[in-house]
Scaffold this active site. Structure first.
Site, PDB file in Angstrom:
ATOM      1  CB  CYS A 158       5.314   0.461  12.316  1.00 39.33           C
ATOM      2  SG  CYS A 158       3.577   0.287  11.961  1.00 39.33           S
ATOM      3  CG  HIS A 159       9.186  -0.707  14.551  1.00 39.57           C
ATOM      4  ND1 HIS A 159       9.297  -0.016  15.734  1.00 39.57           N
ATOM      5  CD2 HIS A 159       8.163  -1.581  14.725  1.00 39.57           C
ATOM      6  CE1 HIS A 159       8.402  -0.461  16.598  1.00 39.57           C
ATOM      7  NE2 HIS A 159       7.696  -1.410  16.010  1.00 39.57           N
ATOM      8  N   GLY A 216      -5.732  -4.060   1.645  1.00 36.54           N
ATOM      9  CA  GLY A 216      -5.256  -5.362   2.088  1.00 36.54           C
ATOM     10  C   GLY A 216      -4.622  -6.217   1.018  1.00 36.54           C
ATOM     11  CB  ALA A 217      -4.384  -5.912  -2.676  1.00 34.22           C
ATOM     12  CG  ASN A 249      -1.611  -3.152  -5.428  1.00 34.87           C
ATOM     13  OD1 ASN A 249      -1.800  -2.148  -4.751  1.00 34.87           O
ATOM     14  ND2 ASN A 249      -1.425  -4.345  -4.887  1.00 34.87           N
ATOM     15  CG  ASP A 284       2.150  -1.453  -5.211  1.00 34.32           C
ATOM     16  OD1 ASP A 284       0.933  -1.664  -5.213  1.00 34.32           O
ATOM     17  OD2 ASP A 284       2.722  -0.837  -4.293  1.00 34.32           O
ATOM     18  CE  LYS A 299       2.588   3.118  -5.818  1.00 34.04           C
ATOM     19  NZ  LYS A 299       2.504   1.942  -4.917  1.00 34.04           N
TER      20      LYS A 299
END
Length: 693
Positions: free
Chosen positions: A626-627, A197-198, A276, A321, A348
């Protein structure tokens, strides 16, 4: 204009994408148990990282270099139309499959016969946590029980024989903006879970351990300090607070443990891969000062008490990030003539780290991709030697490699104790990062659970590298490349290595491949007719070996949909399946039905009628994961450029704001006003108009 709008969509979203049986030691061999029916011994896959040490390595060897040409599909099963990138489990010949909404389905692993299904029914209760749209990456097993976590924070225990719920406990307050996407892990009778959720909220991360039999909370460890005025939960938090500045607690701080958790039975230690900061921008989060522990760190805790042992931070003062949430594998390696218990980590930021897991001492780190943010990791201090320009001082832009998507995202790597190589799904995408135009001293988070890192990040490519992604085999002892093969799109799927000297990985184009673990030569391939991002598993029962994998795209891939325009991926014709393979399997899959994706007819569209960028920002921060970036869907949700709803004010509002399709998994965005909805429709109508050119 399309180029600009899509980059804005990405900068608003970038980075959001984007065990054995309990008695088995992390470095042991096969996790073997007796099958309930009394047949031959079985080799299980009872936890997310495989039989031992989160290595994603199977000791099953019937399927090997000599027999791989006989590998074929044994059976398949069509799953619900939701994210299907989770990892199955296999125990005593039973295959347990989970999908995005934490549903569990149990099959006879050999025959494919359905045994039971469990559905926690989260659509009506998840609320805004459903907006993460990720769902479950996996489940875990212990002593006849399965454990799953829901996106809105419930940890649920299910009887593995009947599929009946035994208990459920709320692990978080959904009003905080936290949610769960990761798989629980077992700590010798305790089950541990973190959260995410960060990227979208003022989150403060933590992990919690619960009794595996009763669900009683045993301990909780926060990964970043809270407001000093409230006191500190532990000495570790008081120590960490000295590495933060400003009023960081106003922003939560971040540090969520949304993926990597590894249990080391030999040392009674659990290792956390910490995420992050919240927000990403160090200048906002901590006035540009301090290391900000324990962000972007591996943190070792006493598994019985949750007490801090040690930490190693891969990115002090993290600001891109560059989380450390990628999987952490345990290994025993001979380094400079000395046998060492180590952990292997490829986060990452583009380096492969080898860390002494007994004390956290830095051993080595080398880049496995182009890294512009740092030239090296100092061998004495273990700290990166950074390029100061990478921190975008005074708002200047910087071409960051790897980008915020990461050189290695959540898709698991694998380690083979036979070859002593690490196999990493690798991405070469970069990011042009900047904080230009952002008021760091008076910054406020974008409202409504939208992605906001307090910086911008637009994609850039390494012009010297023709590939966008690869499967990389890396020698962690000598910190050198062993071999590398290109993969399709910006990332390949999760990886599994086996005792048969094979490495399995799926690709976004629908191929499922097996490589020679020593050379990288392709030895077998199967057309799965749908993207594969999920990590495969291997298990044995009744003297026979099986390989299982799920097909389907994810929100992480969908966010980068604009980079998949040359690949046939569409929400409507993409199958979400579990596939099970064995030697001499002869089953077939139905052909994928072609779908012609056409722009809507919109003769009244006027590009100048509304501000295009306002709609791009609103869409990018709430909808792109999502889209798809730029409206180009990559399979986890419909392509809105071809949807007539973007022409209908009332229909669009009913779906987006009122939740008319909540039952189908489409979240409700009740906070959006009429102007924002009009901006979003205008932007999508523009993207649709570009399809006709």
């Amino acid at each position: 204009m399309t180029h600009i709008a899509r980059h804005i969509s990405l900068l608003c979203f970038a980075g959001c994408v984007l065990f054995g049986v309990s008695s088995c030691s992390p470095d042991a061999g096969p996790a073997v148990g007796e099958q309930a029916s009394g047949l031959a011994e079985v080799i299980d896959w009872p936890g997310y990282g495989g039989p031992s040490g989160e290595q994603h390595f199977s000791p099953a060897g019937e399927i090997n270099l000599d027999t791989a040409n006989r590998l074929g599909l044994l059976w398949s099963y069509d799953l619900d139309r939701e994210n299907s990138v989770s990892q199955p489990l296999a125990v005593n010949g039973i295959l347990y499959v989970t999908t995005g909404r934490s549903k569990i389905t149990a099959f006879d692993g050999a025959s494919g016969d359905l045994i039971w299904q469990f559905d926690p029914q989260i659509l009506e209760t998840a609320g805004r946590a459903l907006r993460s749209s990720w769902g479950s990456r996996g489940i875990t097993y212990w002593q006849g029980k399965l454990y799953t976590a829901t996106v809105d924070g419930d940890l649920i225990c299910v009887d593995a024989q009947s599929g009946k719920q035994l208990w459920s406990v709320a692990t978080l307050d959904p009003e905080t903006g936290l949610y769960i996407t990761g798989a629980p892990r077992m700590l010798d009778g305790a089950v541990i879970i973190g959260n995410g959720g960060a990227d979208v909220s003022d989150a403060r991360g933590y992990v919690t351990a619960y009794d595996g039999n009763t669900g009683e909370q045993l301990w909780r460890f926060y990964t970043v300090p809270g407001n000093p005025a409230d006191g500190f939960e532990s000495d570790a938090m008081e120590m960490a607070a000295g590495t933060w500045n400003g009023e960081w607690w106003r922003y939560g701080g971040g540090g969520t443990v949304w993926n990597a958790i590894t249990y080391d039975e030999n040392h009674t230690t659990v290792y956390l891969g910490v995420g992050n900061g919240a927000p990403w921008n160090h200048k906002i989060r901590s006035a540009g000062e301090g290391d900000n522990l324990f962000l972007a760190s591996i943190v070792a805790l006493d598994a019985e008490t949750g007490t801090y042992k040690w930490h190693y931070q891969v990115n002090p003062g993290e600001t891109w990030d560059y989380n450390a949430s990628m999987d952490i594998a345990l290994a025993s390696l001979t380094i400079d003539g000395e046998a060492r218990d180590v952990l292997l980590h490829a986060p990452k930021n583009g380096f492969v780290y080898v860390i002494d897991r007994t004390n956290g001492d830095f051993i080595s780190a080398k880049p496995f991709v182009k890294t512009t943010w740092a030239s090296m990791i100092d061998p004495e201090s273990g700290r990166p030697v950074e390029d100061p320009a990478a921190r975008y001082p005074d708002g200047e832009s910087f071409d960051l490699f790897p980008g915020t998507f990461g050189a290695h995202s959540w898709m698991p790597m694998a380690f083979s104790p036979q070859t002593e190589l690490v196999y990493i799904p690798t991405s070469f995408i970069g990011s042009r990062v900047s904080s230009g135009g952002i008021e760091t001293e008076h910054w406020e988070r974008y409202p409504g659970f939208g992605a906001d890192g307090g910086m911008s990040a637009a994609p850039v490519w390494d012009e010297t590298n023709p590939s966008r992604s690869a499967l990389t085999a890396w020698d962690p002892v000598h910190q050198s490349l062993a071999w590398q093969v290109p993969t399709t799109g910006v990332t390949g799927g999760g990886v599994m290595a086996t005792a048969g000297d094979l490495v399995f990985q799926g690709e976004i184009n629908g191929t499922f491949n097996a490589y020679d673990a020593s050379t990288g030569d392709l030895v077998w391939s199967f057309d799965a007719k749908a993207p594969i991002l999920a990590p495969p598993v291997s298990f044995s029962a009744a003297g026979r070996d099986f390989i299982a994998v799920q097909t389907g795209s994810s929100t992480g891939a969908a966010a980068l949909g604009t980079f998949f325009e040359d690949i046939d991926i569409d929400y409507r014709n993409m199958s979400r399946r579990v596939l099970v393979f064995a030697l001499d399997g002869t089953a077939n899959l139905p052909d994928r039905q072609p779908i012609s994706l056409n722009a809507i007819t919109d003769p009244d569209f006027d590009i100048g009628a509304r501000p295009l960028m306002a709609g791009a920002i609103a869409y990018g921060r709430r909808c792109a994961h999502c889209h798809g970036l730029g409206g180009v869907a990559a399979g986890s949700a419909p392509d809105l450029r071809a949807s007539s709803t973007i022409l209908d004010d009332e229909a669009f509002a009913a779906i987006v704001r009122e939740g008319a399709l909540l039952g189908n998994g489409m979240p409700q965005f009740g906070e959006l006003d009429d102007e924002t909805l009009l901006d979003m429709r205008h932007y999508l109508r523009f993207e649709s108009s570009q399809m006709r050119q």
